[in-house]
Design a protein around this motif. Structure first.
Motif, PDB file in Angstrom:
ATOM      1  N   ILE A   1      37.373  45.831  50.080  1.00  0.00           N
ATOM      2  CA  ILE A   1      36.460  44.983  49.323  1.00  0.00           C
ATOM      3  C   ILE A   1      35.036  45.539  49.359  1.00  0.00           C
ATOM      4  CG2 ILE A   1      35.420  42.679  49.228  1.00  0.00           C
ATOM      5  CD1 ILE A   1      38.084  41.574  50.248  1.00  0.00           C
ATOM      6  N   LEU A   2      34.557  46.029  50.519  1.00  0.00           N
ATOM      7  CA  LEU A   2      33.208  46.591  50.643  1.00  0.00           C
ATOM      8  C   LEU A   2      33.039  47.834  49.797  1.00  0.00           C
ATOM      9  CD1 LEU A   2      32.546  46.121  54.477  1.00  0.00           C
ATOM     10  CD2 LEU A   2      31.564  44.816  52.591  1.00  0.00           C
TER      11      LEU A   2
ATOM     12  N   ALA B   1      32.778  46.822  46.144  1.00  0.00           N
ATOM     13  CA  ALA B   1      31.467  46.234  45.864  1.00  0.00           C
ATOM     14  C   ALA B   1      30.388  47.297  45.765  1.00  0.00           C
ATOM     15  CB  ALA B   1      31.118  45.225  46.956  1.00  0.00           C
ATOM     16  N   ALA B   2      30.446  48.286  46.665  1.00  0.00           N
ATOM     17  CA  ALA B   2      29.465  49.373  46.621  1.00  0.00           C
ATOM     18  C   ALA B   2      29.570  50.161  45.339  1.00  0.00           C
ATOM     19  CB  ALA B   2      29.646  50.278  47.835  1.00  0.00           C
TER      20      ALA B   2
ATOM     21  N   ALA C   1      30.666  49.089  42.521  1.00  0.00           N
ATOM     22  CA  ALA C   1      30.181  48.255  41.427  1.00  0.00           C
ATOM     23  C   ALA C   1      28.653  48.280  41.340  1.00  0.00           C
ATOM     24  CB  ALA C   1      30.676  46.820  41.629  1.00  0.00           C
ATOM     25  N   VAL C   2      27.979  48.227  42.484  1.00  0.00           N
ATOM     26  CA  VAL C   2      26.514  48.272  42.496  1.00  0.00           C
ATOM     27  C   VAL C   2      26.010  49.598  41.971  1.00  0.00           C
ATOM     28  CG1 VAL C   2      24.468  48.236  43.974  1.00  0.00           C
ATOM     29  CG2 VAL C   2      26.306  46.591  44.368  1.00  0.00           C
TER      30      VAL C   2
END
Length: 402
Positions: free
Chosen positions: A7-8, A11-12, A14-15
């Motif tokens: 998940i991390l 998310a990274a 995506a940013v």
């Protein structure tokens, strides 16, 4: 790999993708704005402001001095400069203040009185390279030190309050002679040359790095006004080493001959009577004692007279050996005064141990003083000379040169 780590990572990514997309969009917008001509902005007049705005003017560096209205208030000191004239290295205020001061002085005194204010000039200043640190300032040919600059230098030297004798000599422009301007503050006008001297050691103090640095700094500031350097008779380290050596010489030959004059039991003497008695013999009243000078221009007395430790029960007569000149008869005069006071009080004179001094004892003291003076002379300092006056002074004062 655990579910949390996945998940991390997602998310990274995506940013990062978001910022990359935003940068691409901004770059595309900038390219389009360059192709489109700028639109003129419409300025809306402020209805609260009645006057037209004053356009801003950038400061300009003009070659000519700007003319300002000085009709209000006190007039400022100004110096007019011709277009082809180079700016002066000396601050104009010194020249203007010097001219103003000299005009006022000459306006108050006539020419004869003005010249009488000077001491006698000399072709060369009486400096002593053996015991003085000599600082020399020579401006370029055609330049001078205005009287205002000299007066400023005198004030700065005075503010140092050095415990050692200082002297400042200026070569006057009008007659080419040197005059001592400090501490006498003699009026010389403009000067072509300045020489400052500082005695490196005496009875009161020894030159150290702090005093030497402060004295040199003041002279360097004066030299900078003429864009020249200060020439020194010795560098600072050497002069401080010399000062230490000379202080040992002063300590070795610092000798005083003290006599006590004891009045008879039926003789009472008040302090006023003592002053009257001393002044009749040539003594002058000092701060707490009577002082006797063989040379009125000397800063230090050769003999002193005061009450003893037991009050008016005895008198204390002291003879300063290094400052006395035997060839002038100072020691003979000392014994004559001791005998004079003893006879006046029907008393006797004794040494510090209380032993009565007869004629034989006085001869022995004379032989001892003469031997000491001869040894001091052979060491390079003759007792009573100008060099001795400087070395064995107890303050920053020094003998005045006639």
């Amino acid at each position: 790999m655990s579910e949390t780590q996945i998940i991390l990572i997602v998310a990274a990514l995506a940013v990062i993708a978001f910022f990359f997309w935003r940068s691409l969009r901004e770059e595309r917008r900038l390219r389009e704005s360059r192709k489109t001509p700028l639109k003129h902005e419409t300025f809306i007049k402020d209805v609260l402001k009645e006057e037209e705005p004053i356009p801003r003017q950038e400061p300009q560096l003009d070659t000519e001095m700007s003319k300002t209205d000085t009709s209000v208030g006190e007039p400022e000191l100004t110096v007019e400069m011709q277009p082809d004239e180079q700016p002066s290295d000396i601050p104009p205020v010194y020249e203007e203040l010097g001219k103003k001061t000299m005009v006022e002085i000459k306006g108050t005194l006539d020419e004869s009185s003005f010249m009488s204010r000077r001491t006698i000039g000399t072709k060369e200043p009486p400096v002593d390279r053996g015991i003085q640190w000599i600082l020399d300032i020579t401006p370029y040919e055609g330049k001078v030190f205005p009287y205002g600059a000299i007066d400023s230098l005198i004030r700065q030297v005075s503010e140092l309050s050095l415990p050692l004798p200082v002297s400042l000599w200026a070569k006057a422009k009008d007659d080419g002679l040197y005059y001592q301007v400090y501490p006498e503050n003699t009026l010389v006008g403009d000067a072509m040359h300045l020489i400052a001297t500082l005695v490196v050691a005496n009875r009161a103090a020894v030159l150290d790095e702090v005093m030497a640095s402060s004295f040199l700094q003041v002279l360097e500031q004066a030299a900078a006004q003429n864009d020249v350097d200060v020439r020194m008779s010795a560098d600072m380290a050497q002069v401080i080493a010399t000062a230490t050596q000379i202080s040992r010489f002063v300590a070795y030959y610092d000798k005083m001959l003290e006599l006590k004059i004891i009045p008879s039991a039926d003789k009472t003497l008040t302090y006023d009577q003592l002053v009257k008695l001393g002044e009749a013999a040539g003594f002058k009243s000092g701060s707490a004692r009577l002082e006797y000078r063989m040379d009125p221009k000397s800063s230090e007395p050769v003999m002193t007279l005061e009450t003893g430790a037991d009050g008016m029960a005895s008198l204390r007569l002291v003879f300063d050996v290094p400052l006395a000149s035997l060839s002038r008869g100072d020691l003979k005069r000392f014994f004559q005064l001791a005998n004079h006071f003893a006879n006046h009080l029907d008393g006797v004179w004794v040494d510090c141990a209380g032993n009565r001094i007869e004629a034989l004892g006085a001869m022995m003291l004379q032989d001892e003083i003469e031997a000491r003076s001869l040894q001091m002379t052979m060491s390079g300092v003759r007792p009573g000379s100008e060099r001795a006056q400087l070395l064995f002074s107890r303050s920053a004062c020094q003998a005045k040169v006639a």
